[in-house]
Enzyme design. Sequence first.
Site, PDB file in Angstrom:
ATOM      1  N   ALA A 158     -32.159  -0.656   5.450  1.00 32.75           N
ATOM      2  CA  ALA A 158     -31.231  -0.662   6.585  1.00 32.75           C
ATOM      3  C   ALA A 158     -31.823   0.097   7.774  1.00 32.75           C
ATOM      4  CB  ALA A 158     -29.888  -0.069   6.176  1.00 32.75           C
TER       5      ALA A 158
ATOM      6  N   GLY B   1     -34.168  -2.276   9.266  1.00 34.05           N
ATOM      7  CA  GLY B   1     -33.432  -3.381   9.857  1.00 34.05           C
ATOM      8  C   GLY B   1     -32.676  -3.009  11.115  1.00 34.05           C
ATOM      9  N   ASP B   2     -32.234  -1.765  11.212  1.00 36.75           N
ATOM     10  CA  ASP B   2     -31.573  -1.286  12.414  1.00 36.75           C
ATOM     11  C   ASP B   2     -32.505  -1.447  13.607  1.00 36.75           C
ATOM     12  OD1 ASP B   2     -29.530   0.190  13.962  1.00 36.75           O
ATOM     13  OD2 ASP B   2     -30.998   1.818  13.929  1.00 36.75           O
ATOM     14  N   ALA B   3     -33.749  -1.066  13.435  1.00 34.19           N
ATOM     15  CA  ALA B   3     -34.733  -1.180  14.510  1.00 34.19           C
ATOM     16  C   ALA B   3     -35.049  -2.644  14.812  1.00 34.19           C
ATOM     17  CB  ALA B   3     -36.005  -0.430  14.138  1.00 34.19           C
TER      18      ALA B   3
ATOM     19  N   GLU C  86     -32.097  -4.152  16.666  1.00 34.14           N
ATOM     20  CA  GLU C  86     -32.016  -3.660  18.043  1.00 34.14           C
ATOM     21  C   GLU C  86     -33.085  -4.265  18.929  1.00 34.14           C
ATOM     22  OE1 GLU C  86     -31.670   0.319  20.797  1.00 34.14           O
ATOM     23  OE2 GLU C  86     -31.015   0.417  18.714  1.00 34.14           O
TER      24      GLU C  86
END
Length: 138
Positions: A23, A26-28, A31
């Site tokens: 996660a 995946g956040d990066a 974004e």
Amino acid sequence: MENYFHPCLTDDQIRAISSIGLAHMGDAVFEILVRTWLCAHGRATGRGLHQATIRLVCAESQAEKAKRILPILTEEELGVFRRGRNAQVHTVPGHATRAQYGEATALEALMGWLWLKGRLERANELFCIMMEEEPHAV
């Protein structure tokens, strides 16, 4: 691994990464896709751009977008999604429900997994589906 712009870890290496780790990655990934989408649609202007990014990457928005792709995920992708949703998260932002935060974490884990597997075309395909109903004006 020597090229971090094009990662391609083995299945064993990826399995060794925690759901929270996926996660985090995946956040990066999500974004940067959002920022690229905003710039590509002519929204690259100061504060409005930052506010639009925040609106699109928040847990509530990600949870809503995850619903759009669930029906087309493969069994393998669904497994990663479930793994992310079941991650032991200890804090939830005040603006999101625990369920929304779980769905957002699941989406981020999936995007991180796709990135680390080198499945950039699939990540892009899913992102485009998520953004189909998003107005271009921000």
